[in-house]
Write a protein that holds these residues in place. Structure first.
Motif, PDB file in Angstrom:
ATOM      1  N   ASP A  45      52.414  36.492  45.613  1.00  0.00           N
ATOM      2  CA  ASP A  45      51.810  37.502  44.753  1.00  0.00           C
ATOM      3  C   ASP A  45      50.626  36.900  44.005  1.00  0.00           C
ATOM      4  OD1 ASP A  45      51.293  39.679  43.289  1.00  0.00           O
ATOM      5  OD2 ASP A  45      52.914  39.356  41.840  1.00  0.00           O
ATOM      6  N   VAL A  77      35.127  39.729  31.573  1.00  0.00           N
ATOM      7  CA  VAL A  77      34.056  40.700  31.416  1.00  0.00           C
ATOM      8  C   VAL A  77      33.504  40.575  30.002  1.00  0.00           C
ATOM      9  CG1 VAL A  77      33.469  43.109  31.621  1.00  0.00           C
ATOM     10  CG2 VAL A  77      35.373  42.183  32.940  1.00  0.00           C
ATOM     11  N   GLU A  85      31.717  41.902  27.366  1.00  0.00           N
ATOM     12  CA  GLU A  85      31.330  43.275  27.099  1.00  0.00           C
ATOM     13  C   GLU A  85      30.758  43.388  25.714  1.00  0.00           C
ATOM     14  OE1 GLU A  85      33.570  47.196  28.012  1.00  0.00           O
ATOM     15  OE2 GLU A  85      34.796  45.441  28.471  1.00  0.00           O
ATOM     16  N   MET A 118      37.433  46.224  39.856  1.00  0.00           N
ATOM     17  CA  MET A 118      37.593  46.180  38.401  1.00  0.00           C
ATOM     18  C   MET A 118      36.888  47.370  37.755  1.00  0.00           C
ATOM     19  SD  MET A 118      39.317  43.679  37.183  1.00  0.00           S
ATOM     20  CE  MET A 118      38.704  43.357  35.552  1.00  0.00           C
ATOM     21  N   LYS A 145      35.160  49.205  31.177  1.00  0.00           N
ATOM     22  CA  LYS A 145      35.320  50.245  30.162  1.00  0.00           C
ATOM     23  C   LYS A 145      33.973  50.585  29.554  1.00  0.00           C
ATOM     24  CE  LYS A 145      37.857  51.551  26.154  1.00  0.00           C
ATOM     25  NZ  LYS A 145      38.294  51.052  24.868  1.00  0.00           N
ATOM     26  N   HIS A 194      30.756  41.731  19.972  1.00  0.00           N
ATOM     27  CA  HIS A 194      31.688  40.631  20.192  1.00  0.00           C
ATOM     28  C   HIS A 194      32.340  40.777  21.568  1.00  0.00           C
ATOM     29  CE1 HIS A 194      35.676  42.511  18.831  1.00  0.00           C
ATOM     30  NE2 HIS A 194      34.858  43.453  19.202  1.00  0.00           N
ATOM     31  N   THR A 195      32.737  39.681  22.093  1.00  0.00           N
ATOM     32  CA  THR A 195      33.208  39.683  23.488  1.00  0.00           C
ATOM     33  C   THR A 195      34.720  39.820  23.532  1.00  0.00           C
ATOM     34  OG1 THR A 195      33.327  37.309  23.410  1.00  0.00           O
ATOM     35  CG2 THR A 195      31.315  38.273  24.296  1.00  0.00           C
ATOM     36  N   LYS A 196      35.183  40.257  24.659  1.00  0.00           N
ATOM     37  CA  LYS A 196      36.626  40.446  24.832  1.00  0.00           C
ATOM     38  C   LYS A 196      36.998  40.157  26.275  1.00  0.00           C
ATOM     39  CE  LYS A 196      39.324  43.619  22.101  1.00  0.00           C
ATOM     40  NZ  LYS A 196      39.795  44.997  22.015  1.00  0.00           N
ATOM     41  N   LYS A 197      38.080  39.457  26.427  1.00  0.00           N
ATOM     42  CA  LYS A 197      38.585  39.239  27.786  1.00  0.00           C
ATOM     43  C   LYS A 197      39.426  40.429  28.173  1.00  0.00           C
ATOM     44  CE  LYS A 197      38.966  34.267  27.734  1.00  0.00           C
ATOM     45  NZ  LYS A 197      39.951  33.187  27.672  1.00  0.00           N
ATOM     46  N   LYS A 198      39.339  40.742  29.411  1.00  0.00           N
ATOM     47  CA  LYS A 198      40.128  41.896  29.838  1.00  0.00           C
ATOM     48  C   LYS A 198      40.865  41.615  31.135  1.00  0.00           C
ATOM     49  CE  LYS A 198      38.911  46.008  27.750  1.00  0.00           C
ATOM     50  NZ  LYS A 198      38.764  47.425  28.072  1.00  0.00           N
ATOM     51  N   HIS A 199      42.138  41.947  31.127  1.00  0.00           N
ATOM     52  CA  HIS A 199      42.924  41.838  32.355  1.00  0.00           C
ATOM     53  C   HIS A 199      43.359  43.230  32.753  1.00  0.00           C
ATOM     54  CE1 HIS A 199      43.584  37.474  32.436  1.00  0.00           C
ATOM     55  NE2 HIS A 199      43.451  37.563  31.127  1.00  0.00           N
ATOM     56  N   SER A 229      46.162  45.504  39.538  1.00  0.00           N
ATOM     57  CA  SER A 229      45.773  44.913  40.804  1.00  0.00           C
ATOM     58  C   SER A 229      46.859  44.010  41.366  1.00  0.00           C
ATOM     59  CB  SER A 229      44.492  44.128  40.617  1.00  0.00           C
ATOM     60  OG  SER A 229      44.723  43.114  39.680  1.00  0.00           O
ATOM     61  N   GLN A 230      47.835  43.651  40.521  1.00  0.00           N
ATOM     62  CA  GLN A 230      48.873  42.763  40.998  1.00  0.00           C
ATOM     63  C   GLN A 230      49.761  43.466  42.018  1.00  0.00           C
ATOM     64  OE1 GLN A 230      50.505  40.975  37.579  1.00  0.00           O
ATOM     65  NE2 GLN A 230      51.552  39.373  38.729  1.00  0.00           N
ATOM     66  N   GLN A 231      50.218  42.663  42.953  1.00  0.00           N
ATOM     67  CA  GLN A 231      51.009  43.269  44.021  1.00  0.00           C
ATOM     68  C   GLN A 231      52.397  43.669  43.536  1.00  0.00           C
ATOM     69  OE1 GLN A 231      51.171  40.796  47.441  1.00  0.00           O
ATOM     70  NE2 GLN A 231      52.247  42.306  48.678  1.00  0.00           N
ATOM     71  N   PHE A 232      53.007  42.789  42.759  1.00  0.00           N
ATOM     72  CA  PHE A 232      54.329  43.086  42.206  1.00  0.00           C
ATOM     73  C   PHE A 232      54.209  43.109  40.692  1.00  0.00           C
ATOM     74  CE2 PHE A 232      54.969  40.600  46.098  1.00  0.00           C
ATOM     75  CZ  PHE A 232      55.521  41.582  46.876  1.00  0.00           C
TER      76      PHE A 232
END
Lengths: 781, 572
Positions: free
Chosen positions: A162, A170, A172, B1, B4, B50-55, B59-62
């Motif tokens: 997996d 990103v 942003e 992806m 936003k 300001h920046t932000k990480k996004k997950h 998209s994950q298989q399980f």
């Protein structure tokens, strides 16, 4: 002048008062004159009390101007200069109090820091001690470093299966303030506008809701209904699915109405009215209205097979017509409803339905016959009827019906029978198989109803002939002619016989009544029949006819007949009421083709026939004991009577009246001195038929039950809800079981549990605990 | 992806704009922009990046635990939760947390459904064929070898035999009228013991484990172990006609020839209930597994329900007008099937005590009835056994299976966790396959057909620890979970009488309302209205018919004396 005097008087008084007050003041007001002339004799007026205080300044002045003295003088001055004087020390208890209060504040603040820690520990599922985990032994550096791998082999493998999502970073530009200033202004304006609209609307609605006028509400209601109807019609054209949904909603509202006791005259109002209903006609009307409202609301939407005239009947109630409209295509679609109806369609209800159905067809047949008389050679119209009439035949064949058939019903069968030859004739044109079948059936019918045929003998003849003339195949028609002749002959014969009998009896029987009416006006007859059919109980119409002379019926004017027709409506409604009262009384037995034990019967044709096999000998009668049911019911009654609390007789025999053997207390006394206990609540088996459920307190069981609510609970419902899930692993999954039985404090065996130190205050979970209500609770303590 | 994008309010509201414009008469507030506001705005604008990480997890298989089917969750629900009755904030919070755990338990139970891997068996025939046409021979030819071995017959010499399976369905007990008693593992056909007690055996039963067997003999009740050694002779229970073992209560319930009911607690060897039922001699008895009450049918067609602590029947139902021949209650305690001499078979709602739900008329009177775990009903008709599937909720047209034999049936039992019906006959025992009759998934902790000796021992201890007291046998098994409201009322009343005590405010409405009342009330109302309508109708009709009658009465004139002719009273 007088005023002046008085004023003076007052002034003197005032002076006296002032002097009296000044006397109270002990301080000296005469000061030492600042300037005085040197005189030898000191006047007594200049004598003043001098303060005994020694003026040190003067003393110092006296001293010589040596350096030493100057020093002393300065020192003295300095000491004299300090104008601030220490206040008097407080009294001891006051001082202590102040000290205490400040101390309290201090400690409160200090201890208060622990509030969130305590509150959190009280609220979490479990607390485990010791809090701090120190590794028992130091790891060697190599061991420690070996753990700092990038990824373990397991992780790698897992990743292969997996793959984790590529976490794109990103970057942003997210604005903290998603609106610019102008936008914000605009937004504010629009929201303000919206709010204003809302408030206006609310105000309007509030005003309108306060209107008490019944008339206004009535009009409003009517309008709304109209509007709904209109919308529905529009929707029907535009969006059939939506319309269907709306219909369903209507259904639902109906169901709700049925479910509640609204309009059932069970409320307080109705009860109060009921008391008066006996004497007041208006009240009775009101009550009846209520009931009719409920009836109209609970009236089930009609099935597809409903005839047009039924629809007409229900037109006066708009929302019901909406649901019932036979032309409504969606009603056709909702087939399951009719299925449900079919399911409950047994017993007497079925019988009635059949009756209705036949009646409707007779009507249509008569219409048809008229048509046929005009267009003799028109074959197609009867052909269209073919399947229906066949169905009808099956209906007649149904053994269930034949059991219950009574005189009026048989007559209807007769009517149907008239149609059958016609049918046969038509069929003969089409196929060979069908006529044989129908022939069979028609014969069957004759067999069942042969003796009643006479009633419509004359008319039947007239009906059949034109149809048969229209047919092409002559030989078959000949056969039928013969057959018909035979039938007519039979009929006439029977008629004669019957008449003879009647004349013998000298009474006018029901049948003859009907005959007379039939002869006179077929239309009337049909109307009359209708009434009977819609009467769900056959006894009533029998009575009906017996009460008057046969000739009298002729005199029933059409106007009267019109009166009869409206009475049909409720009964029709009953029939379609989805809960059939008869259903609760008895379940129709289903005959099964079971195996027969070899001792009893050797014939095994079980798998061949589809029909239900009804045993010829009713074995029930052999074994049945009549008193079984009666005795059981008696037992139930006794049981019920036992439970009824009896009044306590408080009367003293002989008090105020004669007493002794055979002397009965007066009614007044009985009413006064027998205390009536409140009636017991209804039993569980009250309306369940032949079932007795004993409800008694079981003391042995009560010992196991809870009879006191534990602390935080104030309602039984909540408490019972809190124990609704068992916690044993027999009943719930192991994981949940483990969770539920985990102790609130877990201590590590053998470990020293140190008291918390102030490091705990800095732990994030403690700092972020913010359940204010609980914090407040602890702060209070 | 997916990126936003900041959504502006006017993007959404552009559609609604025209709607807003409709109401022009609304006052609009304007805010004047002062220099201060503008300045603040500018300040914010400069600093607002300001920046932000996004997950994104999609998209994950399980992505994690599978979602739960809400319908299946509904099956495991335990009813309504807590209300807002608890005011104390700390306790309220604790209860709320507990509530979450309950929810978790429900969800876990739902998730565990995935472990029910086996499917129910069935028979499939072509459209024009019937399942009744399929004989045991056909079944035996078509199933695998192991399954085919489950069809067998034992020819035994000692008269009519009775058969009973143990709780886990692995062991079979045979007892004959002429004293032959045998127990064996019917799957491997390994014999445990075989003895002749030299007395008539009226009934027998397995006890909680397969090492003990109770046999009701001519006089007394005997208990044997699995080698045939007599362990006990219980003389307190004599002349027993029928026996039932209640596994969760460790009670051996019996009815004897004189109408005495007795419950023997086999774990402590005490009789917990013993009294006469005053119903006469009857051997028609069965237990209701749902609440462990005994259902007793008598010769008057009455079925009565009994518990050891109450000496009167808990309920009585008049099922037939003729003597009863058999009773059966299904494993969930929902339906009861009764049959009488009148050749009828009725299905009752035993849980609500209502019915009959179904009424069948058969061609001969059924002598035995038995429900399988999957609610198939076996009906014994002399030499034939017929199995009806799904005959409780709907009216069936015919049997599902039919099996004929050349010998009379004495009794039959469905084997738990197997698609097997074991029939005790006049000369032996017959085992037949009934596809789809047994529960396909067994809970090994509950009853395990493949139990080892240690497992058995462990289960025995566990069962003993979880023994339910005999007092809890009532119509409603969840009675214990309810608060004893009447006695609580009394207590509250007593408290109120005490001085200087603030009476507690307690809401006494129980969680489960006694259902059915409203329904009955509705039925009553319907009946009443119908009746009234009939009356009204008949009245009106009578009126109509009565009027012309009056006209027809020829008025005889008496001249002046007319005034003395009695006038008919106008009807109200």
């Amino acid at each position: 002048m007088e005023d002046n005097e008085e004023f003076d008087y007052v002034a003197s008084e005032h002076d006296r008062l002032v002097s009296a007050i000044t006397k109270l003041d002990k301080t000296q007001h005469i000061r030492e004159p600042t300037r005085n002339e040197p005189t030898i004799q000191s006047t007594e007026f200049n004598l003043i009390k001098r303060s005994s205080k020694l003026k040190l300044d003067n003393v110092v002045k006296v001293l010589e101007d040596t350096a030493h003295h100057v020093k002393i003088g300065k020192k003295l001055k300095k000491s004299q200069d300090a104008d601030k004087i220490l206040s008097k020390p407080l009294e001891k208890p006051q001082a202590a109090r102040i000290k205490r209060s400040t101390g309290y504040e201090e400690t409160k603040k200090k201890v208060g820091r622990w509030d969130p820690v305590v509150a959190r520990n009280r609220t979490v599922d479990y607390v485990s001690f010791p809090i701090k985990h120190f590794p028992s032994k130091l790891q060697p550096t190599n061991d420690f470093l070996s753990k700092l791998k990038l990824k373990s082999p397991l992780e790698k493998e897992l990743e292969e299966i997996d793959p984790p999502p590529e976490s794109k970073e990103v970057v942003e530009e997210e604005q903290l303030y998603p609106m610019s200033y102008e936008e914000m202004l605009e937004h504010r304006q629009s929201t303000a506008k919206l709010r204003a609209q809302q408030s206006y609307k609310a105000a309007k609605e509030k005003r309108q809701s306060k209107i008490k006028s019944k008339k206004y509400h009535r009009i409003l209601k009517k309008e709304r209904l109209k509007q709904q109807l209109k919308e529905f019609e529009e929707l029907q054209i535009k969006n059939p699915e939506e319309a269907l949904k709306k219909l369903e909603e209507l259904e639902k509202s109906r169901a709700l109405e049925r479910h509640t006791l609204r309009h059932k005259n069970t409320g307080k109002w109705a009860k109060s009215k009921l008391v008066r209903a006996k004497y007041d006609k208006e009240v009775r009307q009101q009550l009846a209205e209520q009931l009719s409202v409920s009836r109209s609301l609970t009236h089930k939407a009609q099935d597809t097979q409903s005839t047009d005239d039924e629809a007409d009947d229900t037109e006066n109630i708009p929302d019901v017509t909406l649901a019932q409209d036979p032309l409504n295509p969606w009603m056709m679609k909702s087939s399951d409803k009719s299925n449900v109806d079919e399911e409950f369609n047994f017993g007497y209800k079925k019988y009635l339905n059949d009756k209705m159905f036949k009646q409707a067809e007779i009507d249509s047949d008569s219409d048809q016959e008229n048509l046929e008389q005009t267009h003799n050679h028109d074959i197609e119209s009867p052909l269209g009827l073919l399947p229906e009439s066949e169905k009808r035949l099956y209906n007649i064949d149904n053994p269930k019906d034949s059991k219950k058939e009574e005189k009026p019903d048989k007559k209807k069968n007769n009517n149907v029978k008239i149609v059958t030859p016609k049918l046969v004739a038509q069929n003969s044109d089409q196929t060979k198989k069908l006529p044989i079948k129908s022939k069979k059936k028609s014969k069957k019918i004759i067999a069942t109803t042969s003796w009643v045929v006479e009633e419509l003998g004359a008319t039947s003849k007239s009906i059949i002939t034109p149809i048969e003339e229209g047919k092409a195949s002559e030989d078959i028609s000949n056969v039928f002619d013969r057959y018909e002749n035979k039938v007519v002959g039979q009929v006439e014969h029977k008629l004669k016989e019957l008449r003879r009998q009647i004349s013998k009896i000298g009474k006018q029987s029901n049948q003859q009544n009907k005959e007379v009416t039939e002869d006179n006006a077929e239309h009337d007859n049909l109307e009359y029949l209708k009434l009977k059919k819609q009467n769900p109980k056959p006894q009533i119409d029998e009575e009906l006819i017996e009460t008057h002379n046969g000739i009298g019926l002729k005199e029933i004017e059409p106007s009267l007949l019109n009166i009869i027709t409206p009475t049909e409506n409720p009964s029709q409604q009953n029939m379609n009421m989805d809960i059939d009262p008869t259903r609760f009384i008895e379940v129709k037995p289903k005959f099964l083709n079971t195996a027969v034990s070899r001792r009893e019967n050797y014939i095994d044709d079980l798998d061949d026939d589809d029909e239900q096999v009804v045993p010829k000998v009713d074995i029930e009668e052999v074994f049945e004991e009549d008193d079984v049911v009666d005795s059981f019911r008696q037992e139930k009654e006794d049981e019920i009577n036992q439970d009824i609390p009896k009044g306590v007789d408080l009367a003293l025999p002989g008090w105020g009246s004669w007493g002794g053997k055979g002397v009965k207390a007066t009614k007044r006394k009985r009413n006064r001195f027998i205390g009536k206990l409140p009636p017991k609540t209804s039993r569980r088996d009250e309306n369940k038929g032949d079932i007795i459920i004993n409800e008694f307190k079981n003391p042995k069981l009560a010992a196991h039950k809870v009879s006191n609510l534990p602390f935080p609970f104030t309602s039984v419902k909540d408490y019972e809800a809190s124990i609704r899930t068992p916690i044993g692993n027999t009943f719930i999954p192991e994981t949940a079981h483990k969770k539920l039985i985990r102790p609130s404090v877990i201590t590590k065996a053998g470990a020293v549990i140190e008291p918390m130190d102030e490091d705990e205050l800095l732990v994030k979970k403690n700092r972020t605990f913010n359940n204010n209500s609980i914090l407040k609770l602890f702060a209070k303590k | 992806m997916k990126e936003k994008k900041t959504v502006r309010y006017f993007d959404i509201e552009s559609n609604n704009k025209d709607e807003n414009n409709k109401d022009q008469n609304v006052k609009v507030f304007k805010i004047k922009s002062t220099s201060k506001i503008l300045k603040a705005q500018r300040y914010k604008q400069n600093k607002n990046i300001h920046t932000k990480k996004k997950h994104s997890k999609n998209s994950q298989q399980f992505p994690g635990k599978a979602p739960i089917n809400p319908e299946k969750l509904e099956e495991h629900k335990r009813g309504e939760g807590l209300g807002k009755g608890v005011r104390h904030p700390l306790h309220a919070l604790k209860l709320k947390k507990r509530e979450h755990k309950f929810k978790y338990a429900e969800e876990q139970a739902t998730r565990a459904d995935i472990l029910l891997t086996e499917d129910q068996g069935f028979l499939e025939v072509e459209e024009d064929n019937r399942t009744t046409g399929i004989t045991q021979k056909v079944i035996a030819d078509n199933v695998d070898i192991t399954a085919a071995t489950k069809i067998f017959e034992l020819n035994l010499a000692f008269g009519p035999y009775q058969a009973k399976y143990s709780c886990n369905g692995r062991h079979l007990l045979l007892g004959s009228k002429k004293g032959h008693l045998a127990a064996f593992d019917w799957v491997t056909k390994k014999l445990h013991f075989e003895i002749n007690v030299m007395e008539s055996i009226h009934d027998m039963s397995w006890l909680h484990v397969e090492t003990m067997v109770a046999a009701a003999q001519k006089e007394w009740l005997y208990i044997y172990d699995n080698t045939g050694i007599e362990l006990h002779c219980i003389k307190k229970m004599d002349k027993i006609l029928r026996m039932e073992f209640l596994p969760y209560h460790f009670l051996l319930a019996a009815v004897n020839e004189f109408g005495f009911m007795s419950w023997l607690d086999i774990s402590i060897g005490e009789i917990v209930g013993h009294y006469n039922n005053h119903m006469g001699r009857t051997s028609v008895m069965t237990q209701n597994p749902y609440n462990a009450t005994l259902c007793l049918g008598n010769s008057k067609g009455v079925v009565s329900l009994w518990s050891p602590t109450v000496k009167k029947p808990l309920a009585k139902i008049l099922c037939h007008k003729t003597p009863l021949t058999a009773i059966a209650v299904d494993s969930r305690g929902m339906y009861m099937a009764t049959s009488g001499v009148d050749r009828s078979l009725k299905i009752w709602d035993i849980r609500n005590l209502d019915g009959p739900l179904q009424h069948y008329k058969l061609r001969s009177a059924p002598l035995n009835l038995e429900f399988s775990q999957k609610d198939m009903l076996a009906v014994g008709l002399g030499e034939t056994v017929e199995i009806y599937s799904n005959c409780c909720t709907q009216t069936v047209e015919g049997p599902y299976l039919r099996h004929r034999m050349a010998k009379t049936i004495n009794n039959f039992k469905f084997c738990p966790y197997e698609d097997v019906l074991g029939i005790g006959t006049s000369n032996g025992f017959t085992s037949i396959i009934v596809p789809g009759s047994g529960e396909p998934n067994f809970d090994a902790l509950e009853s395990n057909p493949f139990q080892t000796k240690t497992q058995r021992k462990e289960a025995e201890v566990k069962a003993l620890l979880e023994k339910i007291p005999a007092e809890l046998i009532t119509l409603n098994p969840s009675d214990v979970m309810e608060v004893d409201v009447p006695s609580m009322k009394d207590k509250i009343e007593a408290r109120k009488n005490l001085l200087y005590l603030k009476p507690k405010k307690v809401d006494l409405t129980p969680r489960h309302k006694k259902k059915g009342k409203t329904n009955i009330a509705r039925k009553k109302i319907i009946k009443e209205t119908v009746r009234k309508e009939y009356i009204n109708q008949s009245m009106e009709a009578k009126k109509i018919l009565a009027e012309p009658e009056k006209q027809y009465v020829p008025k005889q004139s008496f001249g002046v004396l007319d005034r003395f002719v009695p006038k008919p009273k106008p009807k109200k």
